[in-house]
Design a protein around this motif. Structure first.
Motif, PDB file in Angstrom:
ATOM      1  N   VAL A 176      22.696  12.792 -30.676  1.00 31.56           N
ATOM      2  CA  VAL A 176      22.680  13.307 -29.304  1.00 31.56           C
ATOM      3  C   VAL A 176      21.702  12.490 -28.454  1.00 31.56           C
ATOM      4  N   PHE A 177      20.547  12.206 -29.022  1.00 33.67           N
ATOM      5  CA  PHE A 177      19.536  11.420 -28.309  1.00 33.67           C
ATOM      6  C   PHE A 177      20.106  10.059 -27.915  1.00 33.67           C
ATOM      7  N   VAL A 178      20.722   9.405 -28.872  1.00 36.03           N
ATOM      8  CA  VAL A 178      21.232   8.063 -28.609  1.00 36.03           C
ATOM      9  C   VAL A 178      22.380   8.111 -27.604  1.00 36.03           C
ATOM     10  N   GLU A 179      23.262   9.085 -27.765  1.00 39.82           N
ATOM     11  CA  GLU A 179      24.363   9.179 -26.809  1.00 39.82           C
ATOM     12  C   GLU A 179      23.833   9.468 -25.408  1.00 39.82           C
ATOM     13  N   THR A 180      22.800  10.280 -25.338  1.00 39.36           N
ATOM     14  CA  THR A 180      22.218  10.578 -24.029  1.00 39.36           C
ATOM     15  C   THR A 180      21.606   9.321 -23.413  1.00 39.36           C
ATOM     16  N   LEU A 181      20.872   8.578 -24.219  1.00 38.66           N
ATOM     17  CA  LEU A 181      20.308   7.320 -23.714  1.00 38.66           C
ATOM     18  C   LEU A 181      21.424   6.408 -23.231  1.00 38.66           C
ATOM     19  N   ASP A 182      22.501   6.396 -23.995  1.00 44.17           N
ATOM     20  CA  ASP A 182      23.610   5.517 -23.665  1.00 44.17           C
ATOM     21  C   ASP A 182      24.216   5.898 -22.314  1.00 44.17           C
ATOM     22  N   LYS A 183      24.323   7.191 -22.079  1.00 46.51           N
ATOM     23  CA  LYS A 183      24.871   7.638 -20.797  1.00 46.51           C
ATOM     24  C   LYS A 183      23.891   7.323 -19.672  1.00 46.51           C
ATOM     25  N   CYS A 184      22.615   7.584 -19.900  1.00 44.66           N
ATOM     26  CA  CYS A 184      21.631   7.408 -18.835  1.00 44.66           C
ATOM     27  C   CYS A 184      21.446   5.936 -18.471  1.00 44.66           C
ATOM     28  N   PHE A 185      21.511   5.081 -19.468  1.00 40.78           N
ATOM     29  CA  PHE A 185      21.273   3.654 -19.201  1.00 40.78           C
ATOM     30  C   PHE A 185      22.561   2.848 -19.124  1.00 40.78           C
ATOM     31  N   GLU A 186      23.682   3.478 -19.367  1.00 42.75           N
ATOM     32  CA  GLU A 186      24.965   2.783 -19.372  1.00 42.75           C
ATOM     33  C   GLU A 186      24.922   1.632 -20.380  1.00 42.75           C
ATOM     34  N   ASN A 187      25.414   1.889 -21.538  1.00 44.53           N
ATOM     35  CA  ASN A 187      25.308   0.922 -22.649  1.00 44.53           C
ATOM     36  C   ASN A 187      23.870   0.527 -22.935  1.00 44.53           C
ATOM     37  N   VAL A 188      23.169   1.464 -23.449  1.00 46.63           N
ATOM     38  CA  VAL A 188      21.754   1.234 -23.680  1.00 46.63           C
ATOM     39  C   VAL A 188      21.544   0.077 -24.657  1.00 46.63           C
ATOM     40  N   CYS A 189      20.517  -0.706 -24.409  1.00 42.71           N
ATOM     41  CA  CYS A 189      20.147  -1.732 -25.380  1.00 42.71           C
ATOM     42  C   CYS A 189      18.623  -1.753 -25.500  1.00 42.71           C
ATOM     43  N   GLU A 190      18.142  -2.541 -26.422  1.00 42.66           N
ATOM     44  CA  GLU A 190      16.710  -2.528 -26.705  1.00 42.66           C
ATOM     45  C   GLU A 190      15.882  -2.791 -25.443  1.00 42.66           C
ATOM     46  N   LEU A 191      16.396  -3.708 -24.593  1.00 40.43           N
ATOM     47  CA  LEU A 191      15.635  -4.055 -23.391  1.00 40.43           C
ATOM     48  C   LEU A 191      15.400  -2.854 -22.486  1.00 40.43           C
ATOM     49  N   ASP A 192      16.385  -1.954 -22.424  1.00 38.83           N
ATOM     50  CA  ASP A 192      16.209  -0.758 -21.585  1.00 38.83           C
ATOM     51  C   ASP A 192      15.021   0.051 -22.059  1.00 38.83           C
ATOM     52  N   LEU A 193      14.914   0.140 -23.374  1.00 36.31           N
ATOM     53  CA  LEU A 193      13.801   0.913 -23.927  1.00 36.31           C
ATOM     54  C   LEU A 193      12.466   0.246 -23.624  1.00 36.31           C
ATOM     55  N   ILE A 194      12.483  -1.093 -23.623  1.00 33.64           N
ATOM     56  CA  ILE A 194      11.241  -1.815 -23.375  1.00 33.64           C
ATOM     57  C   ILE A 194      10.794  -1.635 -21.932  1.00 33.64           C
ATOM     58  N   PHE A 195      11.718  -1.813 -21.027  1.00 31.52           N
ATOM     59  CA  PHE A 195      11.317  -1.812 -19.623  1.00 31.52           C
ATOM     60  C   PHE A 195      11.241  -0.422 -19.017  1.00 31.52           C
ATOM     61  N   HIS A 196      11.781   0.546 -19.681  1.00 30.49           N
ATOM     62  CA  HIS A 196      11.774   1.896 -19.092  1.00 30.49           C
ATOM     63  C   HIS A 196      11.219   2.912 -20.066  1.00 30.49           C
ATOM     64  N   VAL A 197      10.107   2.552 -20.648  1.00 34.84           N
ATOM     65  CA  VAL A 197       9.539   3.435 -21.660  1.00 34.84           C
ATOM     66  C   VAL A 197       9.286   4.834 -21.099  1.00 34.84           C
ATOM     67  N   ASP A 198       8.872   4.897 -19.829  1.00 39.80           N
ATOM     68  CA  ASP A 198       8.595   6.208 -19.234  1.00 39.80           C
ATOM     69  C   ASP A 198       9.865   7.042 -19.138  1.00 39.80           C
ATOM     70  N   LYS A 199      10.972   6.383 -18.821  1.00 39.45           N
ATOM     71  CA  LYS A 199      12.241   7.118 -18.708  1.00 39.45           C
ATOM     72  C   LYS A 199      12.666   7.654 -20.073  1.00 39.45           C
ATOM     73  N   VAL A 200      12.490   6.818 -21.092  1.00 41.18           N
ATOM     74  CA  VAL A 200      12.871   7.249 -22.433  1.00 41.18           C
ATOM     75  C   VAL A 200      12.051   8.474 -22.831  1.00 41.18           C
ATOM     76  N   HIS A 201      10.786   8.429 -22.501  1.00 40.88           N
ATOM     77  CA  HIS A 201       9.935   9.588 -22.783  1.00 40.88           C
ATOM     78  C   HIS A 201      10.451  10.829 -22.057  1.00 40.88           C
ATOM     79  N   ASN A 202      10.857  10.639 -20.784  1.00 37.33           N
ATOM     80  CA  ASN A 202      11.342  11.798 -20.030  1.00 37.33           C
ATOM     81  C   ASN A 202      12.590  12.390 -20.646  1.00 37.33           C
ATOM     82  N   ILE A 203      13.486  11.509 -21.069  1.00 39.17           N
ATOM     83  CA  ILE A 203      14.729  12.005 -21.668  1.00 39.17           C
ATOM     84  C   ILE A 203      14.423  12.755 -22.955  1.00 39.17           C
TER      85      ILE A 203
END
Lengths: 159, 965
Positions: free
Chosen positions: A92-119
């Motif tokens: 569920v976590f990964v699918e949610t990240l995928d929806k929020c970032f639209e095809n989530v990839c490692e770079l999204d996690l790097i540059f948006h650490v605060d967003k990942v925390h919020n989710i």
């Protein structure tokens, strides 16, 4: 209870670490290293659970993980959690990240650490599961983004 | 539209992150980070007030740096300032920083609490959630103090938004975990339980974690949750896969919540209400049925979610352990999973079956899967799964399959992963002992264990095999032969040498008749390993050699030569050197008789809990191993205070034979004092010494009329004697020294000596805490008319100190005079204050009539003549009773000697029986006593007969002694 949630890449670089119990910074780093060491040497298609981490909680402590492309998602939990349930939660976590970032990839996690925390905060709070419904989580995140947007439209000063 | 737009991040942050990622080396990375830290620090310290955006940007950078594993020691204040911003983005990043970086810095917590208070009362749900998250993340005591009363209100208020309710539930849970004393549910209990009925599934999801935790701690108050949970579960289980809309996960309705409901039910026994129970059983059956239906989706998530519920349902069935039908269905379902292609399911099935194996209803059903499990142990690629298989084999082992399982585990050991070898070794050793029918199998198994996995065989394991061989004479010859053969392997493990040395040293004579294992061959074989061994093993071998000299006089010259050579007698290791010197001397000066006495065969070890079992329990943590205690099967714990846990260490082996185990051998755990090793039979001279010690003469004035001893009688009444007081008393019937009482605070040790009708007792009060005991007083009283029977004289050299420092020990001396025979024991009352609380306890002082025995030696003829003289019916007391302790000869002898009588040999025509004689000395008269104890080993029964010149003494002794054997 979930004791910690860790995300690191195939080389052991941490991309997210969230501890729900207090450890010193040194111990936290050790836990991340130990966990990576334990998880990364396992073959694909072995089971997704393993024991043996010494740093959190001793014998009543399991690592439940999934490996997606370049990233490991590891939940460190005690025996009060259902193993398969946690696997679902990771999904569920990964699918949610995928929806929020639209095809989530490692770079999204790097540059948006605060967003990942919020989710993550919308799903898990204080080591307990707050919400498992993906649409509900995304609604909350959307609402936050709207507020954020409305605020950034009128910057007070230029930095 | 993606929920997070990637473009509008903070540019400075992105640049910094890119810089870090482009660093070619760790050094470069650290350099870049230090530069950035310096920059941020100067920005924070600068005069120019930073705007919210910049603060946010810098705090984000700090978070990133922290994630890379660098300490962040500043920025906290800036983060706190962000909390009071009105802008969501700034507030949110402030809270994030705090939840990641702040733990319980008290200075800051006050400021943070202020901000939280404002946000909680803001009625803005987003702000409220942020604040609740922060409390749940930090969870410090101060936060609990500030908010514990506020949060239940938010949780149950009618106008609270659902999302806030969810956060409030988990926030409260966190506070309850850290400070349960501050979270008072009382009035809220029922409304919290009713959250299980909430319309919003998210609220139920969050609330159930809270309710589960509260139910574990206060099961009675939360009992009503059972019926609510059952009805909620039933609604979910019976709903169609689309009913629950968003909470349906890959066609499975609310799997997470279902699991949590099933877990909650595991906090309670099966529902008593028939209707509720019926509904629940229906649910469980539906879940089991669904497992057999074709999947609604091929996706792994679908089967995952479905099985998550199934496994929880099975756990609940196992927890109830009352529905044989469901248990067997559960077992069959798990059996299917054992062969499933999904590794996860095989793992979980093995794990669940482990708990199922201990249920009497399903143990047999579990056993039918033995071949599959053995196969899993052999062929699984995943070590986690193999580990589970090994655990399950251990759990399903019983007498019928022990040989097969032990054999499989042994063969698995040869290739087992290093990480689990030690545990496997312990398990094999335990199973082999627990289910050994013939002990040669046991010996074979352990020797195999040492051969295969010698490095993982801990001390406990080889101690244990020696204890068992020594205690069972039927296996000694076989053990000697087997170990002799095993030692012939060109390379054998050092542990094998240890076992070999010990066993051949004790029982080598049993195989010496065969010329292939003649004494000299045995010795040469052992000595060929000597130079390869470590110091402790060499020391053990030296002891074995001296035992050889006793067993086989013909080896004396050879062995003396070995001992005499420089590498022994001048060995740089003091222990080895000392042994070589002493053994050499012993062998040359002692006569054969002395040698035979000193080097006699080891006496049997007293039985305690197997040390291996203790070790496994320690390894796995309490409760993790389900073991029926070994003692169930074989033997009962002995009462001797000898070191059952202690290995047969080599020094003891050489020295202990000099004395048969004496119940009064030094056993004081307390720190004081020289050993008082003399057995009571020969205490005469020792007692004289003690009595002539420099202590002042007994000031008889200290005896007050009511028999109280205390110099400052406490105002509170003495507590009634402890419930276990009699039991404690019984422990001291046959011994004079030991620990009388121990709890978490206090330890009371006793040493006592008796001569004729006089006794002296030393009491040692040890403070086990680190805190001082105040107003410490002790009082000895004689209940009823006892005071006319025994007289105590207070001869404390000084009154008991009223203060006992932490860790300190104080001593008290009592003099005792027996005026006439008595039955009750005097009472010892102890009072003191520990941290303000009055501790008040009363024990029985172990002064029993037998303490005043003088042993009387007599011939068989005299004995029976006296026996006949005491033929009046009231002079005899007899009891037939079941053995409560070991019936071992040496143990019995030691107890009878400890009793204080003379143990007479060659009196009773039946050598199995024991007869004793003694005279009880009181001031007024002497009471002659004869005792006869007839053990029946087969029936595990005794008949005890006493004849005394005074009938009350016969009765009392009979009562006392029946507890001892």
């Amino acid at each position: 209870m979930i004791k910690a949630i860790l995300i690191f890449n195939n080389h052991g670089k941490p991309r997210l670490s969230k501890f729900y119990e207090h450890y010193t910074e040194d111990t936290e780093q050790q836990i991340i290293r130990e966990t990576f060491h334990l998880v990364s040497k396992r073959d694909e298609n072995v089971c997704n659970f393993l024991e043996g981490g010494m740093l959190i909680g001793g014998s009543d402590y399991k690592l439940i993980y999934r490996h997606y492309a370049t990233l490991y998602f590891v939940f460190c939990v005690d025996s009060s959690e259902s193993e398969l349930g946690i696997l679902d939660l990771i999904q569920v976590f990964v699918e949610t990240l995928d929806k929020c970032f639209e095809n989530v990839c490692e770079l999204d996690l790097i540059f948006h650490v605060d967003k990942v925390h919020n989710i993550l905060a919308e799903m898990v709070m204080g080591g307990m599961v707050l919400e498992t419904n993906m649409n509900e989580i995304i609604t909350q995140v959307d609402a936050q983004n709207k507020m954020e947007k409305s605020e950034t439209r009128q910057p007070e000063t230029i930095s | 539209m993606p929920a997070v737009s990637k473009g509008d991040g903070m540019r400075g942050l992105a640049v910094f992150i890119s810089d870090i990622r482009n660093c070619k080396s760790k050094e470069a990375e650290i350099k870049r980070i230090n530069k950035e830290l310096a920059n941020i620090r100067s920005k924070f310290k600068g005069d120019k007030a930073l705007d919210g955006y910049s603060k946010k940007k810098y705090v984000c950078k700090l978070l990133f740096i922290f994630l890379l594993g660098h300490d962040i020691d500043f920025g906290h204040m800036e983060a706190v300032n962000l909390l009071s911003s009105n802008k969501y983005t700034e507030k949110q990043i402030g809270y994030l920083f705090i939840s990641v970086l702040v733990n319980s810095n008290s200075e800051l917590i006050r400021l943070i609490n202020n901000a939280i208070k404002n946000d909680l009362s803001s009625r803005n749900p987003t702000f409220m959630c942020l604040a609740l998250h922060c409390i749940a993340n930090v969870g410090s005591r101060e936060m609990a103090e500030a908010f514990a009363s506020e949060i239940p209100r938010i949780l149950v208020a009618g106008d609270t938004m659902d999302s806030v309710k969810q956060s409030a539930a988990l926030c409260l849970l966190r506070l309850y975990k850290t400070s349960p004393d501050l979270v008072l549910m009382g009035e809220w209990t029922s409304r919290v339980v009713h959250l299980l009925n909430d319309q919003h599934m998210g609220v139920v999801t969050a609330a159930i974690s809270l309710i589960t935790c509260l139910s574990q701690k206060n099961p009675d108050e939360f009992k009503t949750c059972v019926s609510l949970a059952v009805s909620r579960l039933s609604r979910i289980v019976s709903s169609a896969s689309t009913d629950l809309q968003d909470y349906t996960y890959y066609f499975v309705p609310a799997p997470w919540l279902s699991c949590k409901l099933l877990r909650l039910l595991q906090c309670y026994p099966p529902p008593e209400d028939g209707a509720v129970k019926g509904r629940l059983v229906e649910c469980l059956e539906t879940i089991l049925n669904k497992a057999q239906e074709p999947p609604k989706s091929k996706k792994v998530q679908h089967s995952n979610a479905k099985n998550a519920i199934l496994f929880e349902a099975i756990s609940l069935i196992i927890h109830y352990d009352s529905e044989p039908n469901l248990l067997v269905r559960a077992c069959n379902q798990l059996g299917q999973f054992l062969q499933h292609r999904e590794t996860n399911l095989r793992y979980l099935a093995l794990e669940s079956m482990c708990t199922l194996a201990s249920s009497e209803f399903s143990h047999e059903a579990v056993k039918t899967h033995i071949e599959t499990v053995i196969n899993a142990l052999k062929t699984e690629r995943d070590v986690s799964v193999r580990q589970r298989a090994a655990d399950l084999l251990y759990a399903m082992c019983d007498r019928s399959n022990a040989k097969q399982i032990v054999a499989e585990m042994l063969s698995y050991l040869e290739t087992a992963d290093y990480s689990i070898r030690e545990e496997m070794v312990l398990k094999v050793a335990i199973l082999a002992e627990k289910y050994a029918v013939d002990y040669s199998w046991y010996v074979d198994t352990i020797l195999n264990l040492i051969r295969i996995a010698g490095d993982y065989v801990s001390e406990e394991v080889w101690y244990r095999v020696i204890q068992i061989v020594i205690n069972r004479d039927d296996v000694q010859g076989y053990a000697a032969k087997t170990v002799f053969e095993a030692l012939q392997a060109p390379a054998c493990h050092e542990n094998m040498v240890k076992v070999g040395g010990y066993i051949l040293g004790e029982f080598g004579n049993l195989i010496a008749g065969d010329p292939r294992s003649s004494p000299l061959v045995q010795f040469n074989l052992l000595h060929s390993k000597f130079h390869l061994c470590s110091v402790p093993t060499r020391a053990l071998l030296l002891s074995a050699y001296i035992k050889f000299i006793n067993l086989f006089p013909e080896t004396k010259a050879t062995i003396q030569e070995v001992l005499r050579c420089d590498s022994q007698i001048r060995n740089s290791d003091v222990e080895l050197q000392q042994r070589a010197v002493e053994y050499l001397k012993l062998s040359s000066i002692a006569s054969t008789d002395v040698l035979a006495t000193v080097l006699e065969e080891m006496p049997p070890f007293p039985e305690r809990e197997s040390s291996i079992l203790a070790k496994l329990k320690k390894k796995k943590g309490p409760g993790a191993v389900s073991v029926t205690e070994l003692e169930d099967n074989k033997r009962e714990g002995g009462e001797l205070n000898g070191g059952g846990d202690r290995g047969p260490d080599t020094a003891a082996m050489a020295a202990s034979n000099a004395s048969t185990p004496s119940p009064s051998a030094d056993l004081l755990g307390i720190r004081s004092a020289a050993p008082v090793g003399a057995p009571p039979a020969s205490t005469g001279s020792l007692l004289v010494d003690v009595f002539s010690e420099a202590g002042p003469a007994a000031p008889s004035a200290a005896v007050n009329d009511d028999g109280f001893l205390s110099s400052a009688p406490p105002s509170e009444d003495p507590a009634p004697p402890l419930s276990e007081a009699d039991e404690l008393l019984n422990k001291f019937v046959c011994k004079n020294n030991g620990v009388l009482f121990e709890n978490q605070l206090l330890q009371i040790g006793i040493k006592s000596e008796y001569r004729q009708n006089l006794g002296r007792m030393y009491l040692f009060y040890g403070n086990k805490t680190s805190v001082q005991f105040a107003s410490f007083t002790t009082t000895v009283s004689c209940p009823g008319d006892l005071q006319s029977h025994i007289l105590f004289l207070n001869v404390q050299t000084k009154p008991v100190e009223p203060l006992v420092e932490g860790g300190a020990q104080i001593q008290q001396v009592l003099n005792i005079e027996c005026l006439t025979d008595f039955s009750d024991a005097p009472l010892l009352n102890i009072k003191f204050r520990y941290g303000g609380a009055l501790q008040n306890l009363t024990l029985k002082l172990p002064v029993t009539i037998n303490k005043f025995f003088q042993p009387t030696e007599m011939s068989s003829h005299d004995f029976f003549q006296r026996w006949k003289q005491l033929s009046q019916p009231q002079q005899e007391a007899q009891k037939i009773f079941k053995a409560n302790h070991s019936m071992d000869t040496e143990v019995l002898k030691a107890k009878l000697l400890g009793l204080g009588t003379a143990l007479l040999d060659n009196v009773d025509p039946n050598p199995e029986n024991y007869v004793c004689a003694g005279v009880i000395q009181t001031k007024s008269q002497q009471v002659g006593c004869l005792l006869r104890l007839e053990p029946n080993a087969q029936a595990q029964m005794y008949r005890l007969t006493l004849r005394c010149s005074k009938d009350s003494v016969s009765r009392r002794l009979c009562e006392l002694l029946a507890q001892q054997f």
